[in-house]
Design a protein around this motif. Structure first.
Motif, mmCIF file in Angstrom:
data_model
loop_
_atom_site.group_PDB
_atom_site.id
_atom_site.type_symbol
_atom_site.label_atom_id
_atom_site.label_comp_id
_atom_site.label_asym_id
_atom_site.label_seq_id
_atom_site.Cartn_x
_atom_site.Cartn_y
_atom_site.Cartn_z
ATOM 1 N N HIS A 157 31.784 17.414 38.487
ATOM 2 C CA HIS A 157 32.181 16.894 37.648
ATOM 3 C C HIS A 157 32.168 16.408 36.205
ATOM 4 O O HIS A 157 30.502 16.068 36.368
ATOM 5 C CB HIS A 157 32.938 15.526 38.106
ATOM 6 N N SER A 158 32.256 15.888 35.450
ATOM 7 C CA SER A 158 31.170 14.932 34.062
ATOM 8 C C SER A 158 30.956 13.880 34.703
ATOM 9 O O SER A 158 31.906 13.330 35.286
ATOM 10 C CB SER A 158 32.356 15.866 32.645
ATOM 11 N N PRO A 159 30.024 13.221 34.115
ATOM 12 C CA PRO A 159 30.216 11.697 34.415
ATOM 13 C C PRO A 159 31.102 11.052 33.620
ATOM 14 O O PRO A 159 31.979 10.257 34.529
ATOM 15 C CB PRO A 159 29.107 11.494 32.967
ATOM 16 N N LYS A 172 40.159 15.699 36.460
ATOM 17 C CA LYS A 172 40.527 17.246 36.748
ATOM 18 C C LYS A 172 43.010 17.360 36.587
ATOM 19 O O LYS A 172 43.138 16.512 37.737
ATOM 20 C CB LYS A 172 40.096 17.909 37.286
ATOM 21 N N THR A 173 42.930 18.009 36.690
ATOM 22 C CA THR A 173 43.981 18.736 36.278
ATOM 23 C C THR A 173 44.364 19.746 37.892
ATOM 24 O O THR A 173 44.139 21.059 37.617
ATOM 25 C CB THR A 173 45.506 19.074 35.367
ATOM 26 N N HIS A 210 45.092 11.511 45.227
ATOM 27 C CA HIS A 210 43.656 10.819 45.867
ATOM 28 C C HIS A 210 43.413 12.710 46.074
ATOM 29 O O HIS A 210 42.314 13.078 45.785
ATOM 30 C CB HIS A 210 44.344 10.261 46.964
ATOM 31 N N ALA A 211 44.617 13.548 45.801
ATOM 32 C CA ALA A 211 44.505 14.682 46.526
ATOM 33 C C ALA A 211 43.907 15.511 47.288
ATOM 34 O O ALA A 211 43.350 16.910 47.882
ATOM 35 C CB ALA A 211 44.266 16.068 45.219
ATOM 36 N N ASP A 212 42.986 14.771 48.505
ATOM 37 C CA ASP A 212 42.520 14.901 49.440
ATOM 38 C C ASP A 212 42.701 14.169 50.794
ATOM 39 O O ASP A 212 41.366 13.801 51.674
ATOM 40 C CB ASP A 212 40.935 15.612 49.309
ATOM 41 N N LEU A 213 43.938 13.618 51.343
ATOM 42 C CA LEU A 213 43.745 12.938 52.235
ATOM 43 C C LEU A 213 43.898 12.950 54.419
ATOM 44 O O LEU A 213 44.478 13.226 54.354
ATOM 45 C CB LEU A 213 45.477 12.151 52.139
ATOM 46 N N ASP A 248 36.717 11.452 45.385
ATOM 47 C CA ASP A 248 36.360 12.998 44.863
ATOM 48 C C ASP A 248 37.204 14.029 44.074
ATOM 49 O O ASP A 248 36.762 14.256 43.291
ATOM 50 C CB ASP A 248 34.465 12.638 45.450
ATOM 51 N N ASP A 249 38.021 14.261 45.025
ATOM 52 C CA ASP A 249 38.603 14.907 44.113
ATOM 53 C C ASP A 249 39.995 14.515 43.486
ATOM 54 O O ASP A 249 40.858 14.913 43.092
ATOM 55 C CB ASP A 249 38.684 15.985 45.567
#
Length: 327
Positions: free
Chosen positions: A61-63, A155-156, A211-214, A232-233
């Motif tokens: 990930h970028s800042p 991110k997409t 959220h993408a990571d539950l 984070d995701d």
């Protein structure tokens, strides 16, 4: 390769930096996990303070993306959408901190420690999936209405990012132990998934910040409370992909049908679910399974990858066969 020696070096050097988060030099730092990132639990017996430090994976990930994640978390906390750990700034007021670790400058984020444990998969999960469905709907309602700043970046997670031209977690074709005949079968699965998600579309009522990571590891049970950790995701994807992420690593189990019913019941307490949305859930589960198969191959230094290995690939092929038969 993240070896035990490297993890210990990072732990030791990060321990020396704990005073920047207001902890005494007597505070202890314990390794928790290594996946995309490496996390540690800091405990200060003199003050009773506990926090979790997340050492970001280099180059993921970028800042700007990390700061954007933290801004969504802060908004969710401020508006009491869910219970989740608050990001903590250091003594200079920084949420994203540069710390020299293992010979390079690493980015570190501190979070409040959240009490609890992940739901027990051996017990009845339907009760928790009922609550998770409600919480997920609340997240989605907030996502649709929240006014993000122009600087917001995440991110997409579309088809190309998962299984297509720009795979963020690696190429599924490189799955551990994948034989040529099985690769051909999974290609048919990938082609069918591409057709399904493209037909479903990415309109704003179906695709947004999630959220993408539950999965279970990111849920914290304490009494009747269900907390959510690890954004984070988080990124832009299909809202109902969040269910597929919730059944990660148990996608093949018969219990998933009951979990889906409970999750939908909880979701509908907050927001409607169309027939088209519900019909896409099996496709999203298969999509997630193939994505995780790629992740295991590209993250062979993690404990999860070492435990699952080629068996997970074989299970993905079996799931793919069933998915194609159901079309």
């Amino acid at each position: 390769m993240m070896t035990a020696a490297i993890i210990e070096t990072i732990r030791s050097e990060l321990s020396a930096a704990l005073p920047r988060w207001g902890m005494s030099t007597c505070a202890t730092l314990t390794f928790l996990s290594h996946s995309e990132n490496t996390t540690f639990l800091a405990e200060d017996s003199s003050s009773g303070q506990r926090l979790v430090l997340r050492v970001q994976r280099i180059g993921y990930h970028s800042p700007e993306e990390i700061v954007s994640e933290l801004s969504w978390i802060d908004a969710l906390i401020a508006e009491k959408v869910i219970v989740t750990p608050r990001p903590l700034s250091d003594r200079d007021g920084l949420l994203l901190c540069d710390v020299p670790l293992n010979g390079s400058m690493r980015q570190v984020v501190a979070f409040e420690h959240m009490s609890g444990r992940e739901p027990d998969p051996a017990a009845s999960l339907s009760t928790w999936f009922l609550k998770l469905g409600t919480l997920t709907a609340r997240l989605h309602e907030h996502s649709r209405s929240w006014k993000r700043t122009a600087a917001f970046q995440r991110k997409t997670w579309d088809f190309d990012a998962m299984l297509g031209a720009r795979p963020l977690w690696g190429d599924w074709h490189a799955a551990l132990g994948l034989r040529n005949a099985d690769r051909q079968l999974l290609q048919r699965v990938a082609d069918a998934l591409a057709q399904r998600v493209h037909a479903y579309g990415q309109n704003s009522h179906r695709f947004g910040l999630v959220h993408a990571d539950l999965r279970l590891a990111n849920l914290m049970v304490d009494g009747e409370r269900l907390g959510i950790i690890d954004f984070d995701d988080c990124g832009f994807s299909w809202f109902f992909y969040d269910f597929a992420a919730a059944v990660s690593f148990m996608e093949h189990e018969p219990v998933v049908a009951d979990l889906q019913n409970a999750w939908l019941e909880g979701y509908r307490k907050i927001a409607p679910v169309s027939k088209a949305d519900e019909a896409m859930l099996p496709a999203f589960v298969m999509l997630r399974r193939m994505l995780l198969t790629a992740w295991i191959a590209s993250h062979s230094d993690t404990e999860t990858a070492r435990q699952l290995g080629t068996d997970y690939t074989e299970g993905t092929v079996a799931m793919g066969e069933r998915f194609l038969r159901g079309l």
